[in-house]
Design a protein around this motif. Structure first.
Motif, PDB file in Angstrom:
ATOM      1  N   LYS A   2       0.847  -1.198   0.000  1.00  5.55           N
ATOM      2  CA  LYS A   2       0.000   0.000   0.000  1.00  5.55           C
ATOM      3  C   LYS A   2       0.884   1.251   0.000  1.00  5.55           C
ATOM      4  O   LYS A   2       1.793   1.380   0.797  1.00  5.55           O
ATOM      5  N   ARG A   3       0.584   2.151  -0.902  1.00  9.15           N
ATOM      6  CA  ARG A   3       1.321   3.416  -1.029  1.00  9.15           C
ATOM      7  C   ARG A   3       0.540   4.498  -0.300  1.00  9.15           C
ATOM      8  O   ARG A   3      -0.640   4.723  -0.586  1.00  9.15           O
ATOM      9  N   ILE A   4       1.211   5.156   0.641  1.00  5.03           N
ATOM     10  CA  ILE A   4       0.590   6.260   1.372  1.00  5.03           C
ATOM     11  C   ILE A   4       1.380   7.517   1.045  1.00  5.03           C
ATOM     12  O   ILE A   4       2.524   7.681   1.481  1.00  5.03           O
ATOM     13  N   ALA A   5       0.787   8.382   0.232  1.00  2.21           N
ATOM     14  CA  ALA A   5       1.436   9.618  -0.197  1.00  2.21           C
ATOM     15  C   ALA A   5       1.187  10.696   0.850  1.00  2.21           C
ATOM     16  O   ALA A   5       0.051  11.101   1.078  1.00  2.21           O
ATOM     17  N   ASP A  37       1.390  -4.536   3.706  1.00  2.10           N
ATOM     18  CA  ASP A  37       2.697  -3.897   3.776  1.00  2.10           C
ATOM     19  C   ASP A  37       2.489  -2.493   3.228  1.00  2.10           C
ATOM     20  O   ASP A  37       1.551  -2.243   2.465  1.00  2.10           O
ATOM     21  N   ALA A  38       3.359  -1.554   3.600  1.00  4.18           N
ATOM     22  CA  ALA A  38       3.140  -0.170   3.183  1.00  4.18           C
ATOM     23  C   ALA A  38       4.445   0.549   2.894  1.00  4.18           C
ATOM     24  O   ALA A  38       5.496   0.206   3.426  1.00  4.18           O
ATOM     25  N   VAL A  39       4.329   1.556   2.047  1.00  2.00           N
ATOM     26  CA  VAL A  39       5.424   2.480   1.805  1.00  2.00           C
ATOM     27  C   VAL A  39       4.866   3.893   1.960  1.00  2.00           C
ATOM     28  O   VAL A  39       3.830   4.232   1.392  1.00  2.00           O
ATOM     29  N   LEU A  40       5.521   4.667   2.794  1.00  2.00           N
ATOM     30  CA  LEU A  40       5.162   6.069   2.994  1.00  2.00           C
ATOM     31  C   LEU A  40       6.010   6.893   2.032  1.00  2.00           C
ATOM     32  O   LEU A  40       7.240   6.774   2.032  1.00  2.00           O
ATOM     33  N   PRO A  66       5.270  -9.029  11.432  1.00  2.00           N
ATOM     34  CA  PRO A  66       6.128  -9.146  10.257  1.00  2.00           C
ATOM     35  C   PRO A  66       5.691  -8.295   9.067  1.00  2.00           C
ATOM     36  O   PRO A  66       6.261  -8.430   7.977  1.00  2.00           O
ATOM     37  N   ARG A  67       4.709  -7.422   9.232  1.00  2.00           N
ATOM     38  CA  ARG A  67       4.349  -6.514   8.142  1.00  2.00           C
ATOM     39  C   ARG A  67       5.561  -5.649   7.818  1.00  2.00           C
ATOM     40  O   ARG A  67       6.345  -5.316   8.700  1.00  2.00           O
ATOM     41  N   ARG A  68       5.675  -5.252   6.557  1.00  2.00           N
ATOM     42  CA  ARG A  68       6.790  -4.405   6.140  1.00  2.00           C
ATOM     43  C   ARG A  68       6.310  -2.982   5.922  1.00  2.00           C
ATOM     44  O   ARG A  68       5.242  -2.746   5.359  1.00  2.00           O
ATOM     45  N   ILE A  69       7.127  -2.020   6.360  1.00  2.00           N
ATOM     46  CA  ILE A  69       6.866  -0.608   6.088  1.00  2.00           C
ATOM     47  C   ILE A  69       8.194   0.093   5.874  1.00  2.00           C
ATOM     48  O   ILE A  69       9.170  -0.160   6.580  1.00  2.00           O
ATOM     49  N   TYR A  85      11.658  -1.200  -6.307  1.00  2.00           N
ATOM     50  CA  TYR A  85      12.571  -2.121  -5.643  1.00  2.00           C
ATOM     51  C   TYR A  85      11.973  -2.637  -4.333  1.00  2.00           C
ATOM     52  O   TYR A  85      11.998  -3.835  -4.062  1.00  2.00           O
ATOM     53  N   LEU A  86      11.445  -1.736  -3.520  1.00  2.00           N
ATOM     54  CA  LEU A  86      10.893  -2.141  -2.228  1.00  2.00           C
ATOM     55  C   LEU A  86       9.732  -3.120  -2.375  1.00  2.00           C
ATOM     56  O   LEU A  86       9.551  -4.004  -1.535  1.00  2.00           O
ATOM     57  N   ALA A  87       8.965  -2.995  -3.433  1.00  2.00           N
ATOM     58  CA  ALA A  87       7.834  -3.900  -3.656  1.00  2.00           C
ATOM     59  C   ALA A  87       8.295  -5.336  -3.889  1.00  2.00           C
ATOM     60  O   ALA A  87       7.547  -6.274  -3.646  1.00  2.00           O
ATOM     61  N   THR A  88       9.549  -5.507  -4.314  1.00  2.00           N
ATOM     62  CA  THR A  88      10.058  -6.848  -4.612  1.00  2.00           C
ATOM     63  C   THR A  88      11.171  -7.274  -3.659  1.00  2.00           C
ATOM     64  O   THR A  88      11.859  -8.261  -3.926  1.00  2.00           O
TER      65      THR A  88
END
Length: 99
Positions: A2-5, A37-40, A66-69, A85-88
């Motif tokens: 999940k992308r959080i802008a 999982d998320a990326v800010l 174990p969720r990734r952020i 890159y982070l998605a993989t």
């Protein structure tokens, strides 16, 4: 992932951290608690913002394992490349990366 802008952060690092905690942290925690999982994704900022950003993403990664952020900052193609890159990269979590 999940992308959080994140946008609208003030230039002052203390004010930016306070606004992040009030407005964006609940969204990140909801995503992680929901099993995503998320990326800010934040806009670039000067070095005075680096420590509060690192502290937040490290604390979120520890709390929700174990969720990734991860948190990334910047614009353009380099930001997209880091996000891709982070998605993989299943072992990468709790990182603050600047494009």
């Amino acid at each position: 992932m999940k992308r959080i802008a994140v946008d609208g952060l003030p230039g002052d690092p203390l004010a930016a951290a306070a606004l992040f905690h009030g407005q964006w942290l609940p969204q990140a925690e909801d995503a992680l608690a929901g099993g995503d999982d998320a990326v800010l994704v934040l806009p670039s900022a000067d070095h005075t913002h680096r420590e509060w950003r690192r502290a937040i993403v490290v604390a979120l990664a520890r709390k929700h394992a174990p969720r990734r952020i991860n948190m990334i900052a910047g614009e353009g193609a380099s930001l997209a490349a880091i996000e891709s890159y982070l998605a993989t990269a299943p072992g990468v979590t709790g990182q603050y990366l600047e494009a």
